[in-house]
Design a protein around this motif. Structure first.
Motif, PDB file in Angstrom:
ATOM      1  N   PHE A  88       0.912  -1.233   0.038  1.00  0.00           N
ATOM      2  CA  PHE A  88       0.128  -0.121  -0.086  1.00  0.00           C
ATOM      3  C   PHE A  88       0.906   1.143   0.200  1.00  0.00           C
ATOM      4  CE2 PHE A  88      -2.599  -3.318   2.139  1.00  0.00           C
ATOM      5  CZ  PHE A  88      -3.594  -3.141   1.444  1.00  0.00           C
ATOM      6  N   GLU A  97       0.461   5.183   1.696  1.00  0.00           N
ATOM      7  CA  GLU A  97      -0.540   6.096   2.295  1.00  0.00           C
ATOM      8  C   GLU A  97      -0.682   7.395   1.584  1.00  0.00           C
ATOM      9  OE1 GLU A  97       0.305   8.034   6.475  1.00  0.00           O
ATOM     10  OE2 GLU A  97      -0.167   5.882   6.797  1.00  0.00           O
ATOM     11  N   THR A  98      -2.113   7.692   1.504  1.00  0.00           N
ATOM     12  CA  THR A  98      -2.504   8.839   0.826  1.00  0.00           C
ATOM     13  C   THR A  98      -3.266   9.681   1.760  1.00  0.00           C
ATOM     14  OG1 THR A  98      -4.347   8.054  -0.307  1.00  0.00           O
ATOM     15  CG2 THR A  98      -2.142   8.133  -1.512  1.00  0.00           C
ATOM     16  N   SER A 126      -6.113  13.110   2.209  1.00  0.00           N
ATOM     17  CA  SER A 126      -7.090  13.864   1.497  1.00  0.00           C
ATOM     18  C   SER A 126      -7.857  14.791   2.531  1.00  0.00           C
ATOM     19  CB  SER A 126      -8.313  13.128   0.792  1.00  0.00           C
ATOM     20  OG  SER A 126      -8.776  12.331   1.557  1.00  0.00           O
ATOM     21  N   ASP A 152      -5.896   7.516   3.784  1.00  0.00           N
ATOM     22  CA  ASP A 152      -6.254   6.113   3.016  1.00  0.00           C
ATOM     23  C   ASP A 152      -4.767   5.546   2.686  1.00  0.00           C
ATOM     24  OD1 ASP A 152      -9.140   6.770   3.178  1.00  0.00           O
ATOM     25  OD2 ASP A 152      -8.654   8.114   1.824  1.00  0.00           O
ATOM     26  N   ASP A 153      -5.324   4.184   2.505  1.00  0.00           N
ATOM     27  CA  ASP A 153      -4.225   3.290   1.954  1.00  0.00           C
ATOM     28  C   ASP A 153      -4.460   2.768   0.671  1.00  0.00           C
ATOM     29  OD1 ASP A 153      -2.304   3.343   4.057  1.00  0.00           O
ATOM     30  OD2 ASP A 153      -3.379   1.691   5.206  1.00  0.00           O
ATOM     31  N   GLN A 154      -3.855   3.149  -0.482  1.00  0.00           N
ATOM     32  CA  GLN A 154      -4.138   2.861  -1.619  1.00  0.00           C
ATOM     33  C   GLN A 154      -3.315   1.763  -2.133  1.00  0.00           C
ATOM     34  OE1 GLN A 154      -2.938   5.980  -4.548  1.00  0.00           O
ATOM     35  NE2 GLN A 154      -3.109   4.757  -6.242  1.00  0.00           N
TER      36      GLN A 154
END
Length: 216
Positions: free
Chosen positions: A116, A118-119, A121, A128-130
């Motif tokens: 993942f 980590e992003t 917003s 969030d984890d993308q």
């Protein structure tokens, strides 16, 4: 008739004091992970040392959300993660160095982990984890079962005490299994794939040799 005044009614019995959970019980119910600094990670052909450019950290979730996370916090790339659910851990062992040197935590996996990035917003308020592809060298983490993490002996001691302190059978089972539990160094599906390629190459060589003998 008696005019004697009655006194106030006897006080009701106070409720029993609330039962305060033990430290281990509170930790088991807590969704928050325990963090530890990693000196180095090694998986197959890939290794990464902690540095000022890229810090390494281990997250251990001991409650209902039982998992291990290796964080690689790069100043430019961001926080990349290797995530392992406890059900995917075959075995685990701790090796302590002499004279307070580096200790090693080794993990054996049943299946490849997840990856993942980590992003954030909403002005960095929501994280969030993308999902991302395997970022290790030659996708080593998707091929090799064993993860080796290097810590200071004092940190490794705390990690082991933390895991034992969870007092959960799922963690105890992992700690009590022999390491390694399987002889294979790579995941089975990859070995089957590689074996299939080897068989195909062998068959092609047989056909080629037969063609040469027939004078083709």
């Amino acid at each position: 008739m008696s005019t004697r005044k009655r006194g106030p009614p006897p006080p009701s019995e106070p409720p029993p004091p609330a039962k305060i959970p033990s430290t281990s019980q509170a930790r088991n119910r807590s969704p928050r992970p325990v963090y530890f600094h990693i000196n180095k990670i090694q998986v197959g052909e890939w290794s990464q040392d902690s540095s000022l450019i890229e810090g390494l950290k281990a997250r251990i979730y001991g409650g209902a959300d039982r998992r291990l996370v290796w964080e690689l916090d790069h100043i430019e790339v961001g926080i990349r993660k290797i995530e392992i659910v406890l059900d995917n851990v075959c075995s685990m062992q701790f090796s302590f160095g002499s004279n307070n040197s580096t200790g090693v935590m080794e993990i054996e996996l049943e299946k490849p982990p997840q990856f993942f990035l980590e992003t954030s917003s909403d002005g960095n308020k929501k994280v969030d984890d993308q999902p991302i592809d395997d970022f290790t060298k030659n996708t080593s983490a998707s091929l090799y079962r064993h993860h080796k993490l290097f810590f200071g002996n004092d940190v490794l001691t705390k990690i082991r005490k933390t895991i034992v302190g969870f007092k959960r059978p799922e963690w105890d089972n992992v700690l009590n299994r022999p390491f390694p539990s399987k002889p294979e160094l790579q995941f089975q599906k990859d070995e089957e794939h590689n074996q299939g390629e080897d068989d195909a190459d062998a068959a092609a060589n047989v056909d080629l040799n037969a063609a040469v003998q027939d004078g083709v």
